[in-house]
Design a protein around this motif. Structure first.
Motif, PDB file in Angstrom:
ATOM      1  N   LEU A   1       0.841  -1.263  -0.033  1.00 56.31           N
ATOM      2  CA  LEU A   1       0.179   0.077   0.045  1.00 56.31           C
ATOM      3  C   LEU A   1       1.009   1.362   0.010  1.00 56.31           C
ATOM      4  O   LEU A   1       0.506   2.213  -0.456  1.00 56.31           O
ATOM      5  N   LEU A   2       1.914   1.053   0.407  1.00 61.11           N
ATOM      6  CA  LEU A   2       2.937   2.242   0.836  1.00 61.11           C
ATOM      7  C   LEU A   2       3.097   2.836  -0.937  1.00 61.11           C
ATOM      8  O   LEU A   2       3.076   4.290  -0.588  1.00 61.11           O
ATOM      9  N   PRO A   3       3.438   2.324  -1.824  1.00 60.32           N
ATOM     10  CA  PRO A   3       3.480   3.029  -3.244  1.00 60.32           C
ATOM     11  C   PRO A   3       2.336   3.877  -3.410  1.00 60.32           C
ATOM     12  O   PRO A   3       2.378   4.974  -4.111  1.00 60.32           O
ATOM     13  N   HIS A   4       1.354   3.482  -3.318  1.00 64.82           N
ATOM     14  CA  HIS A   4      -0.109   4.104  -3.521  1.00 64.82           C
ATOM     15  C   HIS A   4      -0.094   5.341  -2.647  1.00 64.82           C
ATOM     16  O   HIS A   4      -0.166   6.609  -3.365  1.00 64.82           O
ATOM     17  N   THR A   5       0.197   5.365  -1.284  1.00 63.22           N
ATOM     18  CA  THR A   5       0.179   6.625  -0.547  1.00 63.22           C
ATOM     19  C   THR A   5       1.219   7.328  -0.976  1.00 63.22           C
ATOM     20  O   THR A   5       1.088   8.706  -1.098  1.00 63.22           O
ATOM     21  N   ASP A   6       2.433   6.925  -1.333  1.00 64.92           N
ATOM     22  CA  ASP A   6       3.681   7.752  -1.747  1.00 64.92           C
ATOM     23  C   ASP A   6       3.485   8.427  -2.966  1.00 64.92           C
ATOM     24  O   ASP A   6       3.651   9.689  -3.311  1.00 64.92           O
ATOM     25  N   ALA A   7       2.535   7.906  -3.761  1.00 60.30           N
ATOM     26  CA  ALA A   7       2.215   8.502  -5.136  1.00 60.30           C
ATOM     27  C   ALA A   7       1.321   9.871  -4.965  1.00 60.30           C
ATOM     28  O   ALA A   7       1.576  10.791  -5.399  1.00 60.30           O
ATOM     29  N   VAL A   8       0.311   9.480  -3.975  1.00 61.69           N
ATOM     30  CA  VAL A   8      -0.433  10.673  -3.655  1.00 61.69           C
ATOM     31  C   VAL A   8       0.051  11.839  -2.838  1.00 61.69           C
ATOM     32  O   VAL A   8       0.011  13.006  -3.205  1.00 61.69           O
TER      33      VAL A   8
END
Length: 218
Positions: free
Chosen positions: A100-107
């Motif tokens: 999930l971290l890459p999703h959050t990082d992108a945002v």
């Protein structure tokens, strides 16, 4: 892990237990505890695997809004694929999930392009993911309702139409009455459409907020 996800997909998280998973795997319950660490740890791993089925693309789209839409739609797809997932994800006490971290990082990167402070970036990310999860929580309950009643949402709405019409007249509900003017009104409710409609509103509002808070980039 896939066995546990299969059980939750088929019967919901309520049917998931360490004993049930151990039985399906053909191992002892104690052996599973030693390997996984308990049901809470098991569910955490299940969530991460489920989210991992819908990764961010290697090449992100151009523009902050398109990036956030991509992340939101990936999570929506995960929630639709695994109806138990939304209830297993926490917003107030977020789990540390590698997938999930890459999703959050992108945002976060998309929001930070406005030059806003760290708190604003975090609240923006939480707002977006909280919106997606909030709509997704209806997926499982709607599936259960359809299974229990044998009716789709549209069929259920048709059954309520007569009583609704009576109440509109009795209470003189002008807003509802106007919906049917001049040619009647048929509302085809779909959670996918609600998700997209609401996502647009969230991002429109976020754009206004971020522009107001924007500071010169260094």
């Amino acid at each position: 892990m896939r066995t546990a996800i299969w059980i939750a997909d088929a019967e919901g998280l309520g049917a998931l237990s360490m004993r049930r998973v151990a039985t399906e795997l053909g191992v002892s319950t104690m052996a599973l505890y030693r390997y996984v660490g308990g049901k809470e740890a098991l569910v955490l791993q299940m969530v991460d695997v489920a989210i991992g089925e819908f990764p961010m693309p290697r090449r992100e789209p151009a523009g902050w809004r398109a990036v956030i839409e991509t992340a939101a739609r990936a999570q929506w797809a995960a929630y639709k694929a695994h109806l138990w997932l939304a209830s297993a994800v926490s917003i107030g006490r977020p789990q540390v999930l590698p997938n999930l971290l890459p999703h959050t990082d992108a945002v976060l990167r998309a929001v930070r392009s406005f030059g806003v402070d760290a708190n604003t970036s975090m609240y923006a990310a939480i707002t977006v993911f909280g919106y997606v999860r909030g709509v997704a929580l209806n997926l499982e309950s709607e599936a259960h309702a359809e299974q229990d009643t044998g009716m789709t949402a549209d069929e259920w709405a048709d059954q309520q139409a007569g009583r609704l019409a009576e109440l509109i007249v009795e209470q003189d509900l002008a807003g509802f009455r106007a919906l049917a003017e001049p040619d009647g009104f048929e509302f085809d409710f779909q959670l996918d459409d609600l998700f997209e409609f609401g996502l647009g509103i969230v991002l429109d509002g976020l754009a206004v907020k971020l522009q107001r808070l924007r500071t010169p980039l260094r």
